[in-house]
Design a protein around this motif. Structure first.
Motif, short mmCIF file in Angstrom:
data_model
loop_
_atom_site.label_atom_id
_atom_site.label_comp_id
_atom_site.label_asym_id
_atom_site.label_seq_id
_atom_site.Cartn_x
_atom_site.Cartn_y
_atom_site.Cartn_z
N LEU A 53 -7.30 12.40 -38.29
CA LEU A 53 -7.35 11.31 -39.07
C LEU A 53 -7.10 11.08 -40.42
N ALA A 54 -7.00 11.82 -41.54
CA ALA A 54 -6.11 11.45 -42.85
C ALA A 54 -4.78 10.67 -42.15
N MET A 55 -3.61 11.34 -42.30
CA MET A 55 -2.71 11.14 -40.81
C MET A 55 -2.75 9.89 -40.38
N ALA A 56 -4.00 9.70 -39.44
CA ALA A 56 -3.61 7.67 -39.81
C ALA A 56 -3.91 7.10 -39.79
N VAL A 57 -4.89 7.41 -41.12
CA VAL A 57 -5.42 6.64 -42.06
C VAL A 57 -4.14 5.80 -43.10
N VAL A 58 -3.12 6.87 -43.40
CA VAL A 58 -2.00 6.93 -44.50
C VAL A 58 -1.19 5.75 -43.30
N ILE A 59 -0.49 6.09 -42.32
CA ILE A 59 -0.28 5.46 -41.52
C ILE A 59 -0.31 4.10 -41.35
N PHE A 60 -1.23 4.19 -41.01
CA PHE A 60 -2.27 2.78 -40.91
C PHE A 60 -2.12 1.48 -42.63
N LEU A 61 -1.94 2.84 -43.40
CA LEU A 61 -1.90 1.63 -44.40
C LEU A 61 -0.43 0.82 -44.39
N THR A 62 0.84 1.86 -43.93
CA THR A 62 2.09 1.31 -44.08
C THR A 62 1.98 0.26 -43.12
N GLY A 63 1.34 0.30 -42.08
CA GLY A 63 1.55 -1.90 -40.73
C GLY A 63 2.34 -0.91 -39.79
N GLN A 64 3.20 -0.22 -39.86
CA GLN A 64 3.87 0.49 -39.02
C GLN A 64 2.55 1.23 -37.66
N TYR A 65 2.22 0.53 -37.25
CA TYR A 65 1.06 0.99 -35.93
C TYR A 65 1.18 2.04 -34.80
N ARG A 66 2.83 1.50 -34.23
CA ARG A 66 3.49 2.28 -33.69
C ARG A 66 3.44 4.04 -33.45
N ASN A 67 3.51 4.24 -35.81
CA ASN A 67 3.63 5.17 -35.33
C ASN A 67 2.62 6.43 -35.02
N MET A 68 1.41 5.35 -34.60
CA MET A 68 0.24 6.43 -34.69
C MET A 68 -0.37 6.90 -33.10
N LEU A 69 1.11 6.74 -32.74
CA LEU A 69 0.92 7.18 -30.85
C LEU A 69 0.12 8.23 -31.07
N PHE A 70 0.17 9.48 -31.83
CA PHE A 70 -0.55 10.67 -31.59
C PHE A 70 -1.42 10.90 -31.90
#
Length: 803
Positions: A53-70
């Motif tokens: 979840l912590a990693m998802a929040v970090v990626i979400f803040l970058t705007g690169q949503y496709r990288n949240m597939l995990f």
């Protein structure tokens, strides 16, 4: 007693209300299942979910949503875990409701039916044949035989008369009575035992322990490695914040084997679903693994080896009479008292129906069984009297030798009864005249037809069998011998084991334990644990709860007590112990296939951690999250699921983590080595990041496919098709969808060099794998590594080597 019956009016409504207000009500007597919220919290609030979840929040803040597939893997794992456990909870709750009967009480001079939880102190209850005693009480009127086997393990009925205590959890086997409630709620006999089981039983699973250890170690490493990699990439390499963030989160996510957690949950969920279709309710999915590793199985006699029913074993007529004569007489007596038929009467009727007792004898008077008289009888339409019961009460002590001579061929496990003709019965049902023996009948606990085959299965698998019962040790030994338990003649009376030293010595000397108390059952399991044993325990009574709780894997029958069901990992919904080999087979399929598939996941975990460390010195980290998702899918995700669901009945051997590392470390070493070479050469030759990233992805995928090939040997049609499909999927993803996965077109010279690199990486992997396989058996380095990893969490008993 009859004349006193009208005086039994029971409590008044105001008296009941006063007792309820004082809290003297029959609440909290059983072990409770976890609530749905508790189940969700157990699966949701984990270190694994927190990191993702912590990693998802970090990626979400970058705007690169496709990288949240995990996150789909994390969500799927949570759903499977919660769904499986809630499903099991609901089934156990339904079983509890289905087996709970209302109780008849006397209040305000009238009878009414209430739930057992509504009983209060001093309530008068009417109980009869087949009723379970819902609260501790004292007999006020009536004589009965009571079955206390769920409490004590002793299957011989106990006579109860006015003034005798009745304990909650026991059953009325014959007769009827009125009893006054003396204890309610937590003060009851059964509730006190249940109270010791009111906690969430810890899961004892080597696989779960391994996953926790990997996640814990990965979490400890990802913080310093992640910070170091981010600082090095962002502040010294001049990359953008988004690029540095994606690069760092890709490395961090690679250290946590999300797919392995999901695969394990999925495989075990499939196993529990398959078993559920066969009448086996698995409350804790990881126990499927534990049972497959069990080397000692402790069996309860009643309900496990025996069915809980009685059967006629012998009918011996007196000289001058025939078996048919004896059968027709005891059938007439049983039919005359069919309204109050206990298990003995049911067995007699079943035998008569199966063997044919000729024309039924017409009966004009029935004499019901009485615990005081210890016989039953009837008077026929033509005036003849027949009686059946214990010899000493029917014939008297002086004529006992006549019955003994007739029963010489009976087994020790049989309860003997004489069948006699007599002059009739007086007004108080006493026998008139001198009884004349017609024959003797031997009744015994019915051994399950499937018991010998089930015992043989466990013997062939190297599982040591122990029988632990509250019954007479000689009876238990004889029944165990019929069921095929090895060394069944090595029995001990646990009543003589009055010191810890004697009990400990008996564990080594005996295989059958009789007259065992609930506390001694638990102590026996603990003693086996001290000997390095992985113990499974079966039981269905309140007296088994303490031992069931302590066992590595516990199994109960649906027909048993609610306390036993709730504390057990496995419940046999159809009360058939013969399903146990199927549970073991599912466990073996799951463990062996998971060991093979888990090596794919650990390859990524190991090389990602090493690569992150390398990239702090030689940046940049070559992968972004979407590329790791592609690698995980082609090299790990799909192959692991396909391989994990194949049939596999091999014996489970070795340590789970050691087996996995022996297959994964060579691939991790080869990938790390050639990725390091690519990073160095790429920097020297001035290659773009996209080119370096693409080459690294190709190397990783090719070595991963080589690992799939190696663990799939010998190739079947399915495994060959899997290899071809994954190779094709990789080619399509890197060409048709190259923009989505950020794959660069490589110049011809770089492409040729990449092909050579991939070939060398595969050769290196195969050489390392072959050497590692030869030396894995005595590798001290691997043993030390496994010990260090497992020391990160509590190692379950199933994972500890035998002493």
């Amino acid at each position: 007693m009859q004349e006193n019956q009208p005086e039994l009016t029971g409590l008044t409504s105001s008296e009941v209300e006063a007792r309820v207000a004082d809290g003297r009500i029959n609440h909290d007597t059983d072990v409770k299942t976890k609530s749905t919220w508790q189940i969700f919290a157990t699966h949701a609030f984990t270190l694994f979910n927190a990191v993702n979840l912590a990693m998802a929040v970090v990626i979400f803040l970058t705007g690169q949503y496709r990288n949240m597939l995990f996150l789909t893997i994390v969500a799927a794992n949570l759903f499977i875990g919660v769904f499986q456990e809630v499903r099991a909870k609901n089934m156990v709750d339904k079983l509890t409701i289905m087996t709970q009967k209302e109780v008849t009480v006397l209040r305000d001079g009238a009878e009414s039916s209430i739930a057992p939880s509504e009983l209060v102190i001093d309530d008068l209850m009417r109980l009869s044949h087949g009723d379970q005693v819902p609260a501790d009480c004292e007999v006020v009127s009536g004589n009965v035989y009571c079955d206390e086997s769920l409490l004590t393990g002793e299957s011989v009925p106990v006579a109860k008369k006015p003034g005798s205590p009745l304990y909650s959890g026991s059953f009325i086997e014959s007769g009827s009575l009125v009893a006054r409630v003396t204890k309610v709620g937590k003060d009851g006999f059964a509730a006190k035992i249940n109270a010791e089981a009111k906690y969430v039983k810890a899961v004892k699973s080597e696989i779960l322990a391994t996953l926790k250890a990997i996640i814990r170690i990965g979490t400890m490493l990802l913080v310093p490695l992640g910070i170091g990699l981010f600082v090095r990439t962002y502040f010294t390499e001049g990359t953008t914040l988004v690029e540095a963030t994606l690069s760092t989160t890709s490395a961090v996510l690679g250290m946590i084997p999300q797919g392995l957690v999901l695969l394990t949950s999925s495989v075990l969920a499939i196993a529990t679903t398959r078993l559920g279709m066969k009448g086996v309710l698995v409350q804790q999915s990881y126990c499927v693994e534990t049972l497959a590793r069990v080397d000692t199985l402790c069996l309860d006699k009643t309900g496990t080896i025996t069915s809980g029913e009685m059967e006629v074993a012998h009918v011996e007529p007196v000289k001058g009479s025939t078996e048919a004569d004896a059968v027709s007489v005891f059938a007439a007596i049983a039919r005359a008292n069919v309204s109050d038929a206990n298990e003995t009467a049911k067995a007699l009727l079943a035998y008569a129906d199966a063997n044919g007792d000729g024309a039924p004898i017409q009966v004009s008077r029935a004499v019901a069984f009485s615990s005081a008289r210890k016989y039953s009888g009837c008077v026929t339409a033509d005036g003849r009297g027949f009686v059946m019961g214990a010899a000493q009460f029917v014939l008297g002590e002086a004529r006992m030798s006549e019955a003994d001579a007739l029963c010489e061929g009976f087994d020790a496990i049989e309860r003997r009864m004489v069948i006699c003709s007599c002059g009739g019965f007086d007004a108080s049902d006493a026998i008139q005249g001198s009884p004349s023996i017609i024959g003797c009948v031997g009744i015994r606990d019915k051994v399950r037809e499937t018991a010998p085959q089930t015992m043989q299965y466990f013997i062939e698998q190297g599982v040591e069998l122990r029988v632990i019962s509250g019954d007479d040790p000689r009876t238990v030994s004889a029944i165990a011998k019929i069921a095929g338990v090895p060394d069944a003649d090595r029995y001990v009376d646990a009543a003589t084991l009055d010191t810890p030293e004697k009990l400990d010595a008996a564990v080594d000397a005996a295989r059958v334990f009789g007259r065992v108390t609930p506390q001694q059952k638990r102590e026996l399991v603990d003693a086996l644990h001290r000997r390095g044993r992985t113990v499974a325990m079966t039981g269905d009574g309140v007296n088994d709860v303490l031992a069931l709780r302590e066992a590595d894997c516990s199994v109960s029958m649906a027909s048993g007590s609610a306390a036993a069901r709730n504390v057990s990992e496995i419940v046999l919904a159809d009360n058939d112990f013969s399903h146990m080999p199927e549970v073991v087979a599912e466990g073996r399929r799951s463990i062996n296939n998971l060991q093979r598939s888990a090596s794919l996941f650990l390859v990524k975990t190991v090389f990602t951690a090493l690569l992150a460390l390398i990239c702090i010195v030689i940046p940049p980290y070559p992968f972004i999250p979407i590329q790791m998702s592609l690698i995980s899918t082609i090299v790990i995700g799909v192959p692991s699921f396909v391989l994990a669901l194949e049939p596999n009945h091999e014996l489970v051997s070795g340590n789970f983590l050691a087996n996995v590392l022996s297959k994964s470390l060579p691939a991790s070493a080869s990938i790390t080595l050639f990725l390091l070479l690519e990073l160095v050469l790429g920097r020297l030759l001035g290659h773009e990041f996209a080119e370096i990233s693409t080459v690294c992805m190709f190397i990783t995928i090719v070595v991963g496919l080589a690992l799939i090939y190696r663990i799939s040997v010998p190739l079947t049609k399915l495994r060959f098709a899997l290899l071809v499909a994954m190779g094709a999927a990789a080619a399509i993803a890197c060409t048709a969808f190259r923009d989505f996965f950020t794959v660069a077109w490589l110049p011809l010279d770089v492409f040729i060099a990449t092909a050579i690199f991939c070939a060398l990486a595969v050769v290196t992997f195969l050489i390392l794998a072959a050497r590692f396989e030869r030396k894995a058996g005595d590798s001290r380095v691997l043993a030390a590594l496994v010990e260090r990893i497992e020391s990160g969490v509590e190692v379950p008993r199933a994972a500890r080597p035998r002493s």
